[in-house]
Scaffold this motif. Structure first.
Motif, short mmCIF file in Angstrom:
data_model
loop_
_atom_site.label_atom_id
_atom_site.label_comp_id
_atom_site.label_asym_id
_atom_site.label_seq_id
_atom_site.Cartn_x
_atom_site.Cartn_y
_atom_site.Cartn_z
N VAL A 124 0.75 -1.12 0.08
CA VAL A 124 0.07 0.10 0.09
C VAL A 124 1.01 1.27 -0.04
CG1 VAL A 124 -1.91 1.29 1.41
CG2 VAL A 124 -1.78 -1.11 1.06
N GLN A 125 2.01 1.23 0.84
CA GLN A 125 2.72 2.69 0.86
C GLN A 125 3.64 2.72 -0.49
OE1 GLN A 125 5.97 1.94 3.54
NE2 GLN A 125 6.33 4.16 4.03
N ARG A 127 2.67 2.05 -3.37
CA ARG A 127 1.69 1.76 -4.73
C ARG A 127 1.82 2.82 -5.66
NH1 ARG A 127 -3.39 3.17 -2.17
NH2 ARG A 127 -2.83 5.22 -2.83
N LEU A 140 0.50 -7.42 -3.46
CA LEU A 140 -1.02 -7.52 -3.10
C LEU A 140 -1.55 -8.94 -3.61
CD1 LEU A 140 -2.47 -4.00 -3.76
CD2 LEU A 140 -1.84 -5.28 -1.62
#
Length: 178
Positions: A124-125, A127, A140
């Motif tokens: 997420v960081q 992305r 992911l």
């Protein structure tokens, strides 16, 4: 010890095989591709520099180490997890100390679980990070794989733990309610 140990329940056997497959067929293919220097799902230039600077050795080590959790998962449900096989030179047909499998089993559950949380956070960081080497989607996609791996290993380890406890532990347990 093996005579008094109940065979593993079917769900534990299935979980152990799923964990072994996750450690090999689920993990190895993409990591072997990367270890060979192929930048699949990666920025080619950044990957080449990272691979040349030790990334290739790191990936090769990870691939070799991924085989050990597969062997561990199977040992938790196979007879050779209770008694050393006859082909082993020094331990032939001796009982396997239960902690020899329980410590790495539970330890790996904790480490892989923590890694899964870390990988989710990192995916997420990173992305939209312009300097990321690997496509964040690979993280992911890998997270469900690790969740399956951890779950299967947890079930197999817990089953082994319960089945191999000394009989004094079984005597102190309260009987199941009718």
């Amino acid at each position: 010890m093996t005579d008094s140990v109940q065979p593993p329940p079917r769900h534990a056997v299935g979980a152990a095989y799923v964990a072994a497959l996750a450690a090999t067929l689920g993990f190895l293919p993409l990591h072997v591709i990367w270890a060979l220097g192929i930048p699949l799902f990666a920025d080619p230039d950044r990957f080449a520099a990272w691979h040349a600077d030790g990334g290739g050795t790191y990936l090769l080590t990870l691939n070799l180490l991924a085989v050990l959790p597969a062997i561990l998962a199977l040992a938790l449900v196979r007879p050779w997890g209770l008694r050393f096989p006859s082909w082993t030179p020094f331990w032939r047909d001796r009982p396997v100390p239960r902690l020899l499998l329980l410590i790495p089993g539970y330890g790996l559950v904790v480490v892989l679980g923590a890694y899964t949380v870390f990988a989710a956070f990192l995916a997420v960081q990173q992305r939209d990070a312009p300097d990321a080497i690997f496509d964040p989607w690979t993280g992911l996609i890998g997270i469900p794989h690790f969740i399956i791996w951890v779950t299967g290993l947890t079930i197999a380890t817990r089953s082994y733990d319960l089945r191999t406890r000394p009989s004094a532990d079984h005597a102190t347990r309260s009987p199941a309610l009718p």
